[in-house]
Design a protein around this motif. Structure first.
Motif, PDB file in Angstrom:
ATOM      1  N   ALA A 166       0.830  -1.206   0.000  1.00  0.00           N
ATOM      2  CA  ALA A 166       0.000   0.000   0.000  1.00  0.00           C
ATOM      3  C   ALA A 166       0.861   1.251   0.000  1.00  0.00           C
ATOM      4  N   VAL A 167       0.420   2.235  -0.774  1.00  0.00           N
ATOM      5  CA  VAL A 167       0.979   3.579  -0.742  1.00  0.00           C
ATOM      6  C   VAL A 167      -0.200   4.529  -0.629  1.00  0.00           C
ATOM      7  N   GLY A 168      -0.410   5.080   0.558  1.00  0.00           N
ATOM      8  CA  GLY A 168      -1.590   5.904   0.802  1.00  0.00           C
ATOM      9  C   GLY A 168      -2.841   5.051   0.704  1.00  0.00           C
ATOM     10  N   SER A 169      -3.795   5.479  -0.117  1.00  0.00           N
ATOM     11  CA  SER A 169      -5.033   4.715  -0.297  1.00  0.00           C
ATOM     12  C   SER A 169      -4.972   3.821  -1.537  1.00  0.00           C
ATOM     13  N   SER A 170      -3.803   3.723  -2.167  1.00  0.00           N
ATOM     14  CA  SER A 170      -3.644   2.889  -3.352  1.00  0.00           C
ATOM     15  C   SER A 170      -2.973   1.582  -2.953  1.00  0.00           C
ATOM     16  N   ASN A 171      -3.647   0.465  -3.221  1.00  0.00           N
ATOM     17  CA  ASN A 171      -3.149  -0.858  -2.851  1.00  0.00           C
ATOM     18  C   ASN A 171      -2.843  -1.665  -4.105  1.00  0.00           C
ATOM     19  N   THR A 172      -1.755  -2.424  -4.045  1.00  0.00           N
ATOM     20  CA  THR A 172      -1.342  -3.236  -5.172  1.00  0.00           C
ATOM     21  C   THR A 172      -1.141  -4.674  -4.716  1.00  0.00           C
ATOM     22  N   VAL A 173      -1.813  -5.613  -5.390  1.00  0.00           N
ATOM     23  CA  VAL A 173      -1.673  -7.038  -5.097  1.00  0.00           C
ATOM     24  C   VAL A 173      -0.822  -7.658  -6.196  1.00  0.00           C
ATOM     25  N   ALA A 174       0.198  -8.423  -5.790  1.00  0.00           N
ATOM     26  CA  ALA A 174       1.099  -9.052  -6.761  1.00  0.00           C
ATOM     27  C   ALA A 174       1.411 -10.469  -6.302  1.00  0.00           C
ATOM     28  N   LEU A 175       1.818 -11.303  -7.260  1.00  0.00           N
ATOM     29  CA  LEU A 175       2.192 -12.686  -6.972  1.00  0.00           C
ATOM     30  C   LEU A 175       3.701 -12.822  -7.125  1.00  0.00           C
ATOM     31  N   PHE A 176       4.338 -13.386  -6.072  1.00  0.00           N
ATOM     32  CA  PHE A 176       5.790 -13.540  -6.059  1.00  0.00           C
ATOM     33  C   PHE A 176       6.166 -15.005  -5.866  1.00  0.00           C
ATOM     34  N   LYS A 177       7.369 -15.331  -6.290  1.00  0.00           N
ATOM     35  CA  LYS A 177       7.960 -16.604  -5.898  1.00  0.00           C
ATOM     36  C   LYS A 177       8.367 -16.486  -4.428  1.00  0.00           C
ATOM     37  N   LEU A 178       8.708 -17.602  -3.802  1.00  0.00           N
ATOM     38  CA  LEU A 178       9.073 -17.563  -2.388  1.00  0.00           C
ATOM     39  C   LEU A 178      10.374 -16.811  -2.152  1.00  0.00           C
ATOM     40  N   ASP A 179      11.172 -16.621  -3.189  1.00  0.00           N
ATOM     41  CA  ASP A 179      12.403 -15.835  -3.024  1.00  0.00           C
ATOM     42  C   ASP A 179      12.139 -14.344  -3.253  1.00  0.00           C
ATOM     43  N   THR A 180      10.861 -13.975  -3.274  1.00  0.00           N
ATOM     44  CA  THR A 180      10.359 -12.592  -3.408  1.00  0.00           C
ATOM     45  C   THR A 180      10.650 -11.956  -4.764  1.00  0.00           C
ATOM     46  N   THR A 181      10.979 -12.756  -5.784  1.00  0.00           N
ATOM     47  CA  THR A 181      11.017 -12.236  -7.155  1.00  0.00           C
ATOM     48  C   THR A 181       9.639 -12.450  -7.764  1.00  0.00           C
ATOM     49  N   PHE A 182       9.309 -11.662  -8.769  1.00  0.00           N
ATOM     50  CA  PHE A 182       7.980 -11.766  -9.372  1.00  0.00           C
ATOM     51  C   PHE A 182       7.755 -13.150  -9.963  1.00  0.00           C
ATOM     52  N   ALA A 183       6.535 -13.634  -9.815  1.00  0.00           N
ATOM     53  CA  ALA A 183       6.175 -14.917 -10.405  1.00  0.00           C
ATOM     54  C   ALA A 183       6.114 -14.792 -11.916  1.00  0.00           C
ATOM     55  N   ASP A 184       6.100 -15.935 -12.595  1.00  0.00           N
ATOM     56  CA  ASP A 184       5.975 -15.943 -14.042  1.00  0.00           C
ATOM     57  C   ASP A 184       4.706 -15.174 -14.435  1.00  0.00           C
ATOM     58  N   PRO A 185       4.796 -14.250 -15.396  1.00  0.00           N
ATOM     59  CA  PRO A 185       3.631 -13.423 -15.757  1.00  0.00           C
ATOM     60  C   PRO A 185       2.388 -14.231 -16.100  1.00  0.00           C
ATOM     61  N   ALA A 186       2.556 -15.392 -16.741  1.00  0.00           N
ATOM     62  CA  ALA A 186       1.389 -16.203 -17.104  1.00  0.00           C
ATOM     63  C   ALA A 186       0.681 -16.727 -15.858  1.00  0.00           C
ATOM     64  N   VAL A 187       1.458 -17.191 -14.882  1.00  0.00           N
ATOM     65  CA  VAL A 187       0.875 -17.706 -13.632  1.00  0.00           C
ATOM     66  C   VAL A 187       0.226 -16.567 -12.857  1.00  0.00           C
ATOM     67  N   ALA A 188       0.933 -15.430 -12.758  1.00  0.00           N
ATOM     68  CA  ALA A 188       0.394 -14.286 -12.024  1.00  0.00           C
ATOM     69  C   ALA A 188      -0.888 -13.765 -12.667  1.00  0.00           C
ATOM     70  N   THR A 189      -0.909 -13.732 -13.993  1.00  0.00           N
ATOM     71  CA  THR A 189      -2.117 -13.270 -14.692  1.00  0.00           C
ATOM     72  C   THR A 189      -3.288 -14.189 -14.410  1.00  0.00           C
ATOM     73  N   GLU A 190      -3.045 -15.491 -14.387  1.00  0.00           N
ATOM     74  CA  GLU A 190      -4.111 -16.457 -14.106  1.00  0.00           C
ATOM     75  C   GLU A 190      -4.698 -16.233 -12.712  1.00  0.00           C
ATOM     76  N   VAL A 191      -3.830 -16.096 -11.695  1.00  0.00           N
ATOM     77  CA  VAL A 191      -4.308 -15.940 -10.311  1.00  0.00           C
ATOM     78  C   VAL A 191      -5.015 -14.600 -10.129  1.00  0.00           C
ATOM     79  N   LEU A 192      -4.376 -13.531 -10.566  1.00  0.00           N
ATOM     80  CA  LEU A 192      -4.954 -12.194 -10.361  1.00  0.00           C
ATOM     81  C   LEU A 192      -6.226 -11.994 -11.164  1.00  0.00           C
ATOM     82  N   SER A 193      -6.306 -12.599 -12.355  1.00  0.00           N
ATOM     83  CA  SER A 193      -7.530 -12.492 -13.160  1.00  0.00           C
ATOM     84  C   SER A 193      -8.696 -13.178 -12.467  1.00  0.00           C
ATOM     85  N   GLN A 194      -8.424 -14.324 -11.835  1.00  0.00           N
ATOM     86  CA  GLN A 194      -9.509 -15.023 -11.139  1.00  0.00           C
ATOM     87  C   GLN A 194      -9.962 -14.239  -9.909  1.00  0.00           C
ATOM     88  N   ILE A 195      -9.020 -13.616  -9.210  1.00  0.00           N
ATOM     89  CA  ILE A 195      -9.417 -12.764  -8.075  1.00  0.00           C
ATOM     90  C   ILE A 195     -10.251 -11.589  -8.586  1.00  0.00           C
TER      91      ILE A 195
END
Length: 201
Positions: A166-195
């Motif tokens: 969160a930054v102020g009233s703007s919140n961002t949800v993202a999917l990461f690998k356990l090493d805190t690098t971004f997950a593969d865009p295809a996997v992240a798109t699938e999860v975030l699209s379903q949410i």
């Protein structure tokens, strides 16, 4: 004698500067109101000229609109003056609505083409909605952080970290690998699209 001349020059300079604003001398800023329309340029009947169209044609204005137009003049009526802006009035109820209302999520991309889910509103409510929606899907939730807004989930037999920042009233949800690098865009798109698609109305 030199000091007297310098004093006189300073007094005259101060009065001339003050006269521009304090005494509201006419600076010809309202002369545009006295402007008259000119006839189009005429050529002799036997002249050969290339056809032309005016670059900035003057619009025709209804006389009633001119009559009822606001008058941007000072009190003396001899200088152009914009009205001062009105004071912003906020009521307690409008402030409360802006801080408690949760907006609909939006699927966006960051500069590196990583998919994100952006939600405007209170951070705690944004995470509550995100986690509730996640629980309604077919993803296994392994754990949820006691402090902070993140949960470990399983997607296609692999563990990922779903995190809300969160930054102020703007919140961002993202999917990461356990090493805190971004997950593969295809996997992240699938999860975030379903949410996004199953977000409570």
């Amino acid at each position: 004698m030199m000091q007297l001349r310098l004093g006189v020059v300073l007094v005259i300079s101060a009065l001339s500067l003050a006269g521009c604003g304090r005494f509201a001398l006419n600076n010809h800023s309202l002369d545009y109101k006295k402007a008259k329309a000119l006839e189009p340029l005429k050529f002799p009947d036997n002249a050969t000229v290339r056809p032309f169209t005016p670059l900035y044609p003057a619009p025709s204005v209804d006389p009633l609109a001119i009559e009822h137009a606001p008058s941007f003049e000072n009190k003396s009526g001899n200088r152009y003056a914009l009205p001062r802006p009105e004071a912003l009035q906020t009521t307690a109820s409008s402030t409360e609505n802006t801080t408690t209302t949760l907006g609909r999520p939006q699927l966006v991309m960051d500069g590196n083409k990583n998919p994100l889910l952006k939600v405007e509103g209170p951070t705690a409510a944004a995470w509550q909605y995100t986690f509730a929606t996640l629980n309604s899907l077919n993803y296994k939730v392994i754990s949820q952080a006691d402090h902070g807004y993140e949960a470990t989930i399983t997607v296609n037999d692999q563990n990922y970290l779903l995190k809300l920042s969160a930054v102020g009233s703007s919140n961002t949800v993202a999917l990461f690998k356990l090493d805190t690098t971004f997950a593969d865009p295809a996997v992240a798109t699938e999860v975030l699209s379903q949410i996004y698609q199953n977000w409570p109305a």
